[in-house]
Design a protein around this motif. Structure first.
Motif, PDB file in Angstrom:
ATOM      1  N   ASN A 211      44.694  46.085  39.193  1.00 23.90           N
ATOM      2  CA  ASN A 211      44.825  46.978  37.919  1.00 23.90           C
ATOM      3  C   ASN A 211      44.534  45.944  36.615  1.00 23.90           C
ATOM      4  O   ASN A 211      43.696  46.219  35.931  1.00 23.90           O
ATOM      5  CB  ASN A 211      45.673  47.786  37.347  1.00 23.90           C
ATOM      6  N   THR A 212      45.056  44.849  36.750  1.00 22.99           N
ATOM      7  CA  THR A 212      45.164  43.879  35.113  1.00 22.99           C
ATOM      8  C   THR A 212      44.674  42.455  35.614  1.00 22.99           C
ATOM      9  O   THR A 212      45.429  42.323  37.435  1.00 22.99           O
ATOM     10  CB  THR A 212      46.404  43.467  34.800  1.00 22.99           C
ATOM     11  N   SER A 230      38.210  48.581  40.495  1.00 23.89           N
ATOM     12  CA  SER A 230      39.721  49.056  40.380  1.00 23.89           C
ATOM     13  C   SER A 230      40.532  48.525  39.349  1.00 23.89           C
ATOM     14  O   SER A 230      41.628  49.733  38.671  1.00 23.89           O
ATOM     15  CB  SER A 230      40.688  48.885  41.550  1.00 23.89           C
ATOM     16  N   ARG A 232      41.587  47.721  35.235  1.00 25.46           N
ATOM     17  CA  ARG A 232      41.839  49.019  33.883  1.00 25.46           C
ATOM     18  C   ARG A 232      41.813  47.890  32.740  1.00 25.46           C
ATOM     19  O   ARG A 232      42.186  48.695  31.639  1.00 25.46           O
ATOM     20  CB  ARG A 232      43.279  49.761  34.199  1.00 25.46           C
ATOM     21  N   ASN A 233      42.071  47.096  32.921  1.00 24.15           N
ATOM     22  CA  ASN A 233      42.915  45.902  31.970  1.00 24.15           C
ATOM     23  C   ASN A 233      42.543  44.478  32.467  1.00 24.15           C
ATOM     24  O   ASN A 233      42.878  43.708  33.325  1.00 24.15           O
ATOM     25  CB  ASN A 233      44.153  45.655  31.602  1.00 24.15           C
ATOM     26  N   HIS A 253      36.541  51.875  35.393  1.00 20.63           N
ATOM     27  CA  HIS A 253      37.680  52.481  35.156  1.00 20.63           C
ATOM     28  C   HIS A 253      39.048  51.275  34.544  1.00 20.63           C
ATOM     29  O   HIS A 253      39.425  51.860  34.176  1.00 20.63           O
ATOM     30  CB  HIS A 253      39.126  52.531  36.672  1.00 20.63           C
ATOM     31  N   VAL A 254      37.934  50.734  33.817  1.00 16.59           N
ATOM     32  CA  VAL A 254      38.527  49.410  32.510  1.00 16.59           C
ATOM     33  C   VAL A 254      38.687  50.653  31.297  1.00 16.59           C
ATOM     34  O   VAL A 254      37.537  50.684  31.043  1.00 16.59           O
ATOM     35  CB  VAL A 254      37.705  48.655  32.983  1.00 16.59           C
ATOM     36  N   ARG A 255      39.476  49.743  31.079  1.00 14.22           N
ATOM     37  CA  ARG A 255      39.946  50.948  29.709  1.00 14.22           C
ATOM     38  C   ARG A 255      40.200  49.191  28.288  1.00 14.22           C
ATOM     39  O   ARG A 255      40.411  50.233  27.362  1.00 14.22           O
ATOM     40  CB  ARG A 255      41.610  51.060  29.352  1.00 14.22           C
TER      41      ARG A 255
END
Length: 412
Positions: A211-212, A230, A232-233, A253-255
């Motif tokens: 995720n990160t 996958s 996100r960060n 999905h990256v934020r």
């Protein structure tokens, strides 16, 4: 001659009491696995006693009592399992306080084979990370950030198949990312930032649960790697990455995406700006020459912050930025943008935009009419352009370029 009678043990006799205490101590010291007790003792021996303060966790490690069956004020930072059968207790977590312990991490750490958590953050451990770390196959969380560890990441780390969280940031580690690290399929968090790592970053798509990813503030170079979808960060800033940003376009999905302070070039692509969940995008301090902004209306973009300062952006200001309904902060300063400020920007500055930095470009013409209203509540700068910008307007403070610098800039 008096006849001697056999010694009888009384519950109140000194001999009975001594034997009872001895047996009790023997039982106490057998409650925690012997190897675990020895490993904890070796951890203490590897630490400079002068760095162990009276209030520290390590100072509470009293080996005259059992580590896993001591009182709450002893062996702080240690967790154990308490088996229901007659087997020995095992240490399952070491979570030290970050008060600046100085010393080396003993290779004996590898004997604590039931560990699931090992946290040494915010201390001054130095030297290499022991290869025996690979023996801790039940680890789910390994955090060594803010220490002075040197050397590379041990190849044996591939054995930690259950590892979910790995933080080695802010050390003095070097070398490359081991090729076998992509086998850590359970990883959700990986930080190697603020070290001396270098080299090319291989394909990381094997870390499909990640995720990160934070590998900022190193010396990685070459093209951007292929990354797991996958994510996100993503923090890749302050490296030497070059080429374009094509590998990022499929990260749906990256934020939070920070690729600032590299040597990336070409176009800031529309498919990066249009990633549906991106809220913070920082592409500053690179060598991008243009920005391609499509109409974001109706596409559900969540972009709130766009940092693109200190590139080589040419052309006009992108009008379509006003169609990103969540956008509030824009920084396009220190580029080579020219032409007028779009009138559409004025309306946004009166409504949803809170910060707009356009300084150190070659913009021309007048300010949007809305900026002349005193009630305008936003921060920013339009200084060092070629604008008709009254100095009594806050965003104009700092002045404009001399006419000699502005002549012919419409041809940029």
């Amino acid at each position: 001659m008096a006849k001697k009678t056999p010694t009888k043990f009384s519950f109140f006799s000194p001999l009975y009491s001594l034997l009872t205490i001895t047996m009790t101590l023997s039982q106490i010291h057998s409650l925690t696995h012997e190897n675990d007790i020895h490993s904890l003792q070796e951890i203490v021996h590897g630490i400079d006693p002068n760095s162990i303060s009276p209030s520290s966790y390590i100072n509470s490690w009293d080996f005259t009592v059992d580590p896993c069956h001591s009182t709450g004020s002893q062996f702080l930072g240690i967790l154990c399992d308490l088996p229901l059968d007659n087997s020995s207790s095992r240490v399952t977590a070491i979570d030290l306080d970050g008060i600046g312990y100085e010393g080396f991490l003993t290779p004996v750490i590898g004997n604590l084979t039931e560990l699931t958590i090992l946290n040494l953050n915010n201390n001054k451990f130095r030297g290499p990370i022991p290869e025996t770390i690979g023996n801790l196959r039940k680890l789910t969380r390994l955090t060594f950030s803010d220490n002075f560890f040197t050397g590379g990441i041990p190849q044996e780390i591939i054995e930690l198949k259950r590892l979910e969280y790995l933080d080695l940031s802010a050390n003095r580690l070097s070398g490359t990312i081991p090729s076998n690290m992509t086998g850590l399929r359970s990883l959700t968090y990986l930080s190697l930032s603020n070290n001396n790592f270098s080299g090319r970053v291989q394909n990381l798509t094997g870390l499909w649960n990640l995720n990160t990813l934070d590998i900022s503030y190193n010396q990685f170079f070459g093209n951007l790697p292929n990354l797991p979808v996958s994510l996100r960060n993503i923090y890749l800033s302050h490296n030497i990455f070059s080429g374009d940003i094509t590998p990022l376009k499929d990260l749906i999905h990256v934020r939070w995406l920070d690729i600032s302070d590299n040597r990336l070039s070409g176009v800031i692509r529309r498919d990066i700006l249009s990633l549906r969940f991106v809220s913070h995008l920082n592409v500053s301090y690179n060598r991008f020459t243009s920005i391609n902004v499509v109409n974001g209306q109706g596409q559900g973009q969540r972009l709130r912050l766009l940092e693109a300062q200190a590139n080589n952006l040419k052309g006009h200001l992108p009008v379509n930025l006003v169609t990103f309904t969540n956008l509030t902060i824009i920084n396009l300063s220190n580029n080579q943008l020219h032409g007028p400020i779009p009138k559409e920007y004025g309306l946004k500055l009166r409504t949803t935009w809170r910060r707009l930095y356009l300084d150190h470009n070659f913009l021309t013409g007048n300010l949007p009419l809305e900026l002349t209203h005193k009630s305008t509540n936003f921060k920013g700068s339009f200084a060092n352009n070629c604008l008709n910008c009254p100095t009594n307007v806050g965003v104009c403070r700092g002045g404009q370029r001399p006419a000699t610098e502005c002549t012919g800039q419409h041809n940029l």
